[in-house]
Design an enzyme around this catalytic site. Structure first.
Site, PDB file in Angstrom:
ATOM      1  N   GLU A 249       0.840  -1.762  -0.317  1.00 18.41           N
ATOM      2  CA  GLU A 249      -0.281   0.056  -0.199  1.00 18.41           C
ATOM      3  C   GLU A 249       0.862   1.359  -0.121  1.00 18.41           C
ATOM      4  OE1 GLU A 249      -2.814   0.442   2.819  1.00 18.41           O
ATOM      5  OE2 GLU A 249      -2.828  -2.187   3.204  1.00 18.41           O
ATOM      6  N   LYS A 251       1.846   4.610   1.482  1.00 21.31           N
ATOM      7  CA  LYS A 251       2.909   5.018   3.058  1.00 21.31           C
ATOM      8  C   LYS A 251       2.532   6.199   2.813  1.00 21.31           C
ATOM      9  CE  LYS A 251       5.672   4.497   6.919  1.00 21.31           C
ATOM     10  NZ  LYS A 251       5.220   5.601   7.471  1.00 21.31           N
ATOM     11  N   ARG A 271      -3.506   7.565  17.901  1.00 20.49           N
ATOM     12  CA  ARG A 271      -2.287   6.481  17.879  1.00 20.49           C
ATOM     13  C   ARG A 271      -2.393   6.426  19.595  1.00 20.49           C
ATOM     14  NH1 ARG A 271       2.484   5.726  14.707  1.00 20.49           N
ATOM     15  NH2 ARG A 271       3.957   4.680  16.536  1.00 20.49           N
ATOM     16  N   PHE A 340      -7.598   1.829   5.875  1.00 24.19           N
ATOM     17  CA  PHE A 340      -6.260   0.701   5.648  1.00 24.19           C
ATOM     18  C   PHE A 340      -6.647  -0.897   6.629  1.00 24.19           C
ATOM     19  CE2 PHE A 340      -3.498   3.489   8.148  1.00 24.19           C
ATOM     20  CZ  PHE A 340      -3.580   2.785   9.388  1.00 24.19           C
TER      21      PHE A 340
HETATM   22  P1  AMP Z   1       6.028   4.898  11.372  1.00 24.87           P
HETATM   23  O1  AMP Z   1       5.636   5.780  12.479  1.00 24.87           O
HETATM   24  O2  AMP Z   1       7.348   5.247  10.234  1.00 24.87           O
HETATM   25  O3  AMP Z   1       6.779   3.728  11.976  1.00 24.87           O
HETATM   26  O4  AMP Z   1       5.026   4.452  10.155  1.00 24.87           O
HETATM   27  C1  AMP Z   1       3.665   3.337  10.440  1.00 24.87           C
HETATM   28  C2  AMP Z   1       2.541   4.546  10.650  1.00 24.87           C
HETATM   29  O5  AMP Z   1       2.451   4.619   8.681  1.00 24.87           O
HETATM   30  C3  AMP Z   1       1.536   4.323  10.864  1.00 24.87           C
HETATM   31  O6  AMP Z   1       1.218   3.874  12.690  1.00 24.87           O
HETATM   32  C4  AMP Z   1       0.094   5.459   9.647  1.00 24.87           C
HETATM   33  O7  AMP Z   1       0.102   6.009  10.748  1.00 24.87           O
HETATM   34  C5  AMP Z   1       0.927   5.175   8.671  1.00 24.87           C
HETATM   35  N1  AMP Z   1       0.463   4.530   6.953  1.00 24.87           N
HETATM   36  C6  AMP Z   1       0.265   5.494   6.403  1.00 24.87           C
HETATM   37  N2  AMP Z   1      -0.374   4.699   5.187  1.00 24.87           N
HETATM   38  C7  AMP Z   1      -0.156   3.390   6.160  1.00 24.87           C
HETATM   39  C8  AMP Z   1      -0.978   2.069   5.485  1.00 24.87           C
HETATM   40  N3  AMP Z   1      -1.004   2.138   4.080  1.00 24.87           N
HETATM   41  N4  AMP Z   1      -0.879   1.352   5.905  1.00 24.87           N
HETATM   42  C9  AMP Z   1      -0.228   1.590   7.766  1.00 24.87           C
HETATM   43  N5  AMP Z   1      -0.220   2.287   8.289  1.00 24.87           N
HETATM   44  C10 AMP Z   1       0.043   3.509   7.478  1.00 24.87           C
END
Ligand code: AMP
Length: 580
Positions: A249, A251, A271, A340
């Site tokens: 997907e 991001k 979150r 998602f």
């Molecule tokens: P990180 O904060 O870098 O650990 O990345 C995880 C975060 O990416 C998740 O908590 C979501 O807020 C975000 N995110 C963005 N797109 C997606 C997606 N398609 N699926 C899941 N999380 C996503």
């Protein structure tokens, strides 16, 4: 029940730093409580009356608490103010002063847990122009009947900073120890992860045993801890890990929202379990309109959109996190929700279903519109397909891609390789950014003299529940940020190294791990002074960040237990050395 019994247990816990010992103190105490009292004691041990997501906070400022302490102890406020500047903790000050207060005990009645809870509830509900005076009055009323130890923890409960070093993981250990076996620990933890309510899990366990806990289900109104992703530096590695085929997907670079729809209303949680419904009223209304089920819990990313319909970077959506002037912000910063996942659909707990099935259910359950869409998804089976999808994500200003195992359940509260993120940064700088907890500060020199000049930063070890240092951070701060640091941090000052922090460096001041900052670095290297992953790569060496720099982003959407974990740093280190 007498409140002093609880305060004494908190006192014993505070004098202990080993997690095993803390677990056994809690466990022995928990066994003596009836389920309802246990629930209340569990909340109090976290400086709360309810689970986090209720939003209600006792929220008394230190100064207000100190005014009550001054009133009861008869000590002038100016003297107390001096002590506060030195100590930082109203609880310790109250205790010291109350030790000298002998005669009050003659007229006081022993404090019961019921009375404490009654007054704390009044403090929580105090409203209106004289709310501060009311809060002070209710607290003073309790302090009047308090001994030194009771006073210490009353002051800490109302400020929400308990300083006993017992996080949710220690409580879960103690619950398993008191009412089950080690083998039951994962079921108890899962119940917590799907309800975010430690008190409810404790009460259910004490009343009905492990079987009742196993029967707990996700429910509208009770946020679920989010599933998190690991990282890998290339598409072939991701495919290797996923067995050759997975979903990918885009991001999106926004704010993660968990939406609870049901009973005619919608609630949006961050979150960190904050209620963000009033920050995204447009999204809440649209989700309600588009939802075809009576009840649903879904997740998505809210992204700010430019006038030309393009996606804007994260900073833009943060304007929607303001406390005031939301109407204007809703107009000025349009957002879209990219859904998602679905975790509940019409009474059916979807978290244990495979991703593939959840995604179909999500698409079935929601109508789509400009404001509410599904994340762009593709099933990927070759590196070329993956690279091509990654380029498409970058072209529309996404951060990268999220790979998801098609057969995986939704693992609430866990980070693993069932979801893998792959970002543009990984190609360029090797490493992702880090979200680190501030655990100490060093006074500056020269231009920064008299202010905090550098900070001691730590990662979280989710196995042991401890914070381990990874860098001293002195770069990336502008003058305004430096000037604001005392305001941001001084509420968390700690007289000595907090019992949950492992550090060999000695900063000028210590903080309870609370504030989280985003940091980038040139690389991760072996370090003789930092305690993260000590001994994991080389005996006597930990891991540290080289040339760390603050990105300017305070992660107020993350609590300290959600910062980068020690195992993540270790896997990033291995990823980096492999690459070399
Ligand atoms: P990180 O904060 O870098 O650990 O990345 C995880 C975060 O990416 C998740 O908590 C979501 O807020 C975000 N995110 C963005 N797109 C997606 C997606 N398609 N699926 C899941 N999380 C996503």
């Amino acid at each position: 029940m007498l409140y002093s019994e609880i305060a004494d247990v908190f006192d014993r816990l505070e004098r202990t730093s080993g997690r095993l010992e803390m677990t056994s103190i809690f466990s022995e105490f928990f066994k003596t409580l009836d389920p309802d009292t246990l629930r209340k004691v569990v909340y109090l041990s976290q400086g709360k009356l309810h689970p986090d997501f209720c939003g209600a906070e006792l929220g008394m400022a230190d100064r207000l608490v100190l005014r009550s302490v001054a009133f009861i102890s008869g000590m002038p406020e100016s003297r107390i103010d001096e002590l506060w500047k030195k100590e930082g903790d109203p609880g310790t000050i109250a205790e010291t002063l109350f030790k000298k207060r002998k005669q009050a005990a003659l007229f006081s009645e022993p404090l019961t847990l019921d009375k404490v809870l009654r007054n704390l509830t009044l403090i929580e509900n105090a409203e209106g122009r004289d709310s501060q005076d009311k809060k002070m009055k209710y607290l003073s009323n309790l302090l009047m009947d308090s001994g030194p130890t009771e006073a210490r923890y009353l002051c800490r409960i109302v400020t929400g900073r308990m300083r006993i070093g017992a996080g949710s993981m220690t409580i879960l250990d103690a619950l398993a120890d008191a009412f089950g076996t080690k083998e039951d620990r994962p079921d108890i933890e899962r119940a917590f992860n799907i309800t975010c309510d430690l008190g409810l899990v404790a009460e259910t366990l004490a009343a009905g045993g492990v079987d009742s806990v196993k029967r707990m289900k996700v429910a509208v109104g009770s946020p679920i801890k989010v599933m998190l992703a690991e990282r890998l530096p290339s598409v072939p590695l991701i495919l290797g890990r996923m067995g050759g085929r997975c979903a990918m997907e885009f991001k999106y670079d926004g704010i993660r929202i968990q939406a609870h729809i049901g009973g005619g209303s919608v609630k949006l949680y961050s979150r960190r379990l904050e209620d963000l419904t009033s920050n995204f009223p447009d999204i809440a209304a649209e989700l309600r309109k588009q939802c075809r089920a009576e009840e649903a819990i879904i997740e998505g990313e809210c992204v700010a959109m430019g006038p030309d319909g393009s996606m804007l970077p994260f900073q833009n959506v943060t304007h929607r996190r303001k406390k005031h002037g939301m109407d204007q912000a809703v107009e000025d910063y349009p957002v879209r929700m990219f859904m998602f996942d679905i975790l509940l659909a019409d009474g059916e707990d979807m978290t244990l279903r495979p991703f593939e099935e959840r995604r179909l259910k999500l698409a079935e359950t929601f109508g789509l519109s400009e404001k509410v869409q599904l994340t762009t998804l593709e099933i990927v089976g070759t590196p070329e397909e993956g690279e091509e999808f990654f380029s498409r994500a970058l072209a529309v200003k996404c951060e990268g891609v999220m790979a998801k195992s098609l057969s995986s359940e939704y693992r609430a509260g866990s980070r693993g390789f069932l979801w893998i993120k792959y970002k543009k940064d990984y190609e360029e700088a090797l490493t992702d950014s880090f979200d680190l907890a501030v655990v100490g500060a060093f006074y500056g020199r020269g231009k920064r003299a008299g202010k905090y000049g550098a900070l001691l930063m730590a990662v979280f070890d989710d196995e042991s529940g401890r914070y381990c240092t990874v860098c001293k951070l002195g770069t990336g701060f502008d003058d305004a940020f430096l000037a604001g640091l005392p305001d941001m941090l001084d509420g968390y000052l700690s007289e000595a190294r907090p019992s949950t922090v492992d550090a060999e460096m000695a900063p000028d001041v210590w903080f309870l791990p609370t504030v989280v900052l985003e940091v980038v670095a040139a690389e991760i290297s072996l370090s003789p002074v930092h305690t993260a992953a000590k001994g994991a790569v080389k005996e006597d060496a930990g891991l540290g960040l080289r040339f760390p720099r603050f990105t300017g982003r305070v992660r107020d959407d993350k609590g300290p237990e959600e910062c980068t974990t020690m195992s993540e740093v270790l896997s990033m280190y291995r990823m980096q050395t492999q690459d070399k």
